[in-house]
Design a protein around this motif. Structure first.
Motif, short mmCIF file in Angstrom:
data_model
loop_
_atom_site.label_atom_id
_atom_site.label_comp_id
_atom_site.label_asym_id
_atom_site.label_seq_id
_atom_site.Cartn_x
_atom_site.Cartn_y
_atom_site.Cartn_z
N UNK A 120 -6.34 -11.07 53.34
CA UNK A 120 -5.01 -10.63 54.29
C UNK A 120 -4.21 -10.33 53.27
N UNK A 121 -3.84 -10.50 51.90
CA UNK A 121 -3.07 -10.66 50.50
C UNK A 121 -3.68 -8.96 50.46
N UNK A 153 -2.23 -6.34 47.52
CA UNK A 153 -2.11 -6.77 46.27
C UNK A 153 -3.61 -6.42 45.55
N UNK A 154 -3.62 -6.56 44.50
CA UNK A 154 -5.08 -5.51 44.16
C UNK A 154 -5.92 -6.73 43.76
N UNK A 155 -7.08 -6.82 43.29
CA UNK A 155 -8.03 -7.68 42.73
C UNK A 155 -7.95 -8.26 41.78
N UNK A 156 -7.70 -9.16 40.78
CA UNK A 156 -7.18 -9.37 39.35
C UNK A 156 -8.59 -8.75 38.78
N UNK A 157 -8.07 -8.24 37.43
CA UNK A 157 -8.53 -8.37 36.70
C UNK A 157 -9.97 -8.74 35.57
N UNK A 171 -2.97 -9.88 36.75
CA UNK A 171 -2.80 -9.41 38.36
C UNK A 171 -3.27 -9.00 38.70
N UNK A 172 -2.85 -9.31 39.91
CA UNK A 172 -3.70 -9.67 41.35
C UNK A 172 -4.05 -10.91 42.02
N UNK A 173 -4.91 -10.75 42.87
CA UNK A 173 -5.72 -12.14 43.60
C UNK A 173 -6.86 -12.25 43.45
N UNK A 174 -6.81 -13.86 42.85
CA UNK A 174 -8.33 -14.42 43.13
C UNK A 174 -8.31 -15.58 43.50
N UNK A 175 -9.99 -16.27 43.35
CA UNK A 175 -10.35 -17.79 43.96
C UNK A 175 -10.33 -17.78 42.17
N UNK A 176 -9.21 -18.98 42.19
CA UNK A 176 -9.33 -19.56 40.72
C UNK A 176 -10.30 -21.22 40.03
N UNK A 220 0.21 -10.88 59.34
CA UNK A 220 -1.25 -9.64 58.86
C UNK A 220 -2.45 -10.02 58.71
N UNK A 221 -3.50 -9.28 59.48
CA UNK A 221 -5.12 -9.80 59.69
C UNK A 221 -5.42 -9.94 58.63
#
Length: 612
Positions: free
Chosen positions: A190-191, A196-200, A208-213, A510-511
């Motif tokens: 959804x993000x 949202x960008x995928x964290x580099x 910066x962005x989204x990721x699985x920690x 948001x889907x």
């Protein structure tokens, strides 16, 4: 095993005494005891908790907040912000026992962006930069790639580690949880769908962005890995390391040295098992690792701090040091909780509210299955301007206010430089905001309904402008310190929070996340709509992130610093501080990992200082 009796400590001399067997304290003691010629004593106020079978609240993941308020594990500090009109009390929990807060936190393992750490060096601390942070990170941990734990999880967002970077060689193992819940994967997608960008490179300076920690969990046993378990297999086998639990330090013993600096000669502590006070003596150094809430109090009780604070409490001033207990910075968070559809079949932590299901999942955990094999993984770090159209106007107004305050001399020494860095950093996309999600209910004031499943999206503020204080409440070490975080004394902090809540409401529409949510908003609730209503709800229901820093800031003395870049307390010959209290400027990350890494760098500093 280095656990020792009071007879082995009372009146004895050790090269190094470490006050506090928490995250930083045990890590530091482990490194110092690598030198077989040095004797190292750790004094921990709490209990050992090393018998894992008797302490599943520590070892079993997925029990978020279950230790909070339990006096066996939690100091249970409380604070009432003085300028909040409604006199709200907030709980600032901190770990008590070997491992400290690393034994009771939510097991999230994240690193700050490169700029956050480099800012420490810009504030006058040579050597405290990203290059050294990354170097010492590899000494603290060993990263276990996902293909070694669950190859079936092939989502690209799990590729968080640069394959060209070392996986580390430290005693603490970090990995992704073996299982990730369906709704968490939907949240991540959804993000991405919202732009949202995928964290580099979240573990290499760019989160910066989204990721699985990653989580600090054992890759095969899936039990919590923390400071105490990291020490068990190596440091705890050394004869030169002694650990005394149930020993609460009351004061650092000292005398004036020949060069007019205060010289620590040892510590006095209360041994709880005998309810008597004893002394232990130091040959080289006394090192404070009691955490951001306790370390300033111990210094003040030892006569080191602001003269007006100490004199009011009847404490003799030995070293006047205005930076003690100042510059407190904290992460704040707020949970927004939404009900899942009746026909949603995926698991959430809500099932643990049912004692029968909870018992079943304890059994499943023993087989490597069930809800306890999961963790908090969804992370998104971003500048405020990515979710708020008025972000620039908010920062412009804050900049005008800060510059006016500077002209009128309202800021203590050093704070103006911090604010300038924060404002400059904003122009370069500072990651001031964070979203984290939890498959269950973690919000207020409305409680979860029986039999229902929930999803909580949590908004964090990473770089608040408001600064708080913490000082001794009396001359007694047994009275908790007085804390005032000064929440929302800078309006931009409140406005950023309000914008996060508004954006969270867009996320759930948001889907694919919206496809599994019902129309029920548990908290804040459909009746909370205007900015004023959101602000009131925030103040009533926000929480500390338990990430307090800055109360003994590593800054030049004339900028209200308490310790220098070698972590030595100003005006003393041999007292250092090694914990999160030395962080001069808050970071955009959960602070657990940074506590370990500060201890690793501190060990190198101390070893280097001992060279002839």
């Amino acid at each position: 095993m280095p656990l020792v009796s009071i007879e082995q400590v009372a009146g004895h001399i050790f090269d190094y005494i470490v006050i506090g067997g928490g995250t930083a304290g045990l890590t530091l003691a482990s490194r110092l005891s690598e030198n077989a010629d040095w004797s190292v004593l750790v004094l921990e106020a709490g209990n050992a908790h090393l018998d894992s079978e008797n302490h599943p609240l520590i070892t079993r993941p997925g029990q978020f907040g279950m230790q909070i308020g339990n006096p066996e594990y939690d100091w249970g500090f409380k604070t009432v912000p003085q300028k909040f009109a409604d006199n709200i009390e907030y709980l600032w929990s901190r770990g008590k026992g070997l491992g400290g807060t690393s034994a009771m936190n939510f097991s999230v393992w994240t690193f700050p962006p490169k700029e956050d750490i480099d800012n420490w060096e810009k504030l006058g601390n040579p050597g405290w930069n990203w290059a050294n942070f990354e170097k010492h990170a590899t000494r603290a941990i060993t990263y276990i790639p996902l293909e070694h734990t669950n190859p079936s999880l092939s989502v690209e967002a799990f590729n968080v580690w640069d394959g060209n970077k070392p996986h580390g060689e430290g005693p603490l193992q970090v990995a992704h949880p073996r299982c990730v819940l369906d709704v968490d994967i939907k949240m991540h997608q959804t993000l991405l769908n919202m732009g949202f960008i995928r964290s580099r490179a979240p573990y290499h300076g760019d989160s910066h962005g989204c990721y699985f920690a990653l989580n600090n969990v054992h890759p095969t046993l899936h039990s919590r890995t923390y400071a105490a378990t990291a020490s068990q297999d190596n440091a705890f086998q050394r004869q030169n390391l002694s650990v005394l639990v149930g020993a609460e330090v009351t004061v650092i013993l000292s005398s004036d040295s020949k060069d007019d600096e205060l010289e620590a000669s040892g510590v006095e502590f209360l041994h709880k098992a005998t309810n008597r006070k004893y002394c232990a003596l130091s040959r080289k150094e006394v090192i404070l690792s009691a955490g951001s809430l306790k370390s300033p109090q111990i210094l003040e009780l030892s006569g080191i701090g602001k003269p007006e604070i100490l004199s009011k409490l009847g404490i003799d001033v030995k070293v006047p040091l205005d930076g003690v207990g100042e510059n407190l910075q904290e992460h704040l968070f707020i949970g927004c909780t939404f009900e899942l559809k009746e026909d949603y079949s995926g698991e959430t932590y809500d099932l643990l509210r049912d004692t029968v299901q909870q018992s079943e999942h304890v059994d499943l955990y023993s087989k490597g299955q069930g809800i306890y094999m999961t963790g908090i993984v969804n992370m998104a770090n971003f500048p405020l301007k990515e979710i708020a159209s008025d972000a620039e106007a908010l920062y412009d107004a804050e900049k005008l206010r800060i510059h006016q305050d500077m002209k009128e001399g309202r800021h203590p020494p050093g704070l103006a430089e911090q604010y300038e860095l924060q404002l400059q950093y904003h122009q370069h996309n500072a990651l001031d905001c964070e979203f984290v999600s939890l498959s269950g209910s973690l919000s207020g004031p409305n409680p979860p309904r029986p039999g229902k499943k929930y999803y909580t999206i949590i908004g964090f503020l990473n770089h608040t402008f408001s600064r708080g204080t913490i000082h001794s409440s009396s001359s007694s070490p047994y009275d908790p310190p007085l804390m005032d975080p000064h929440y929302f004394e800078h309006d931009i902090d409140l406005q950023a929070f309000i914008n996060e809540v508004k954006y969270i409401r867009k996320i759930v529409k948001t889907a694919p996340l919206k496809d599994v949510l019902s129309d029920v908003e548990l908290n804040p609730g459909a009746d909370i709509q205007t900015d004023e209503q959101i602000a009131s709800w925030l103040k009533q229901n926000l929480s500390t992130g338990w990430h307090t820093v800055g109360t003994l800031s590593m800054l030049p003395k004339d900028r209200n610093g308490a310790v220098d870049s070698n972590l030595k307390v100003y005006g003393t010959k041999n007292i250092r501080v090694v914990d999160l209290s030395v962080v001069p400027l808050q970071i955009a990350a959960h602070t657990q990992a940074t506590a370990y890494i500060i201890a690793e760098q501190a060990a190198e500093i101390i070893k280097r200082a001992s060279l002839p």
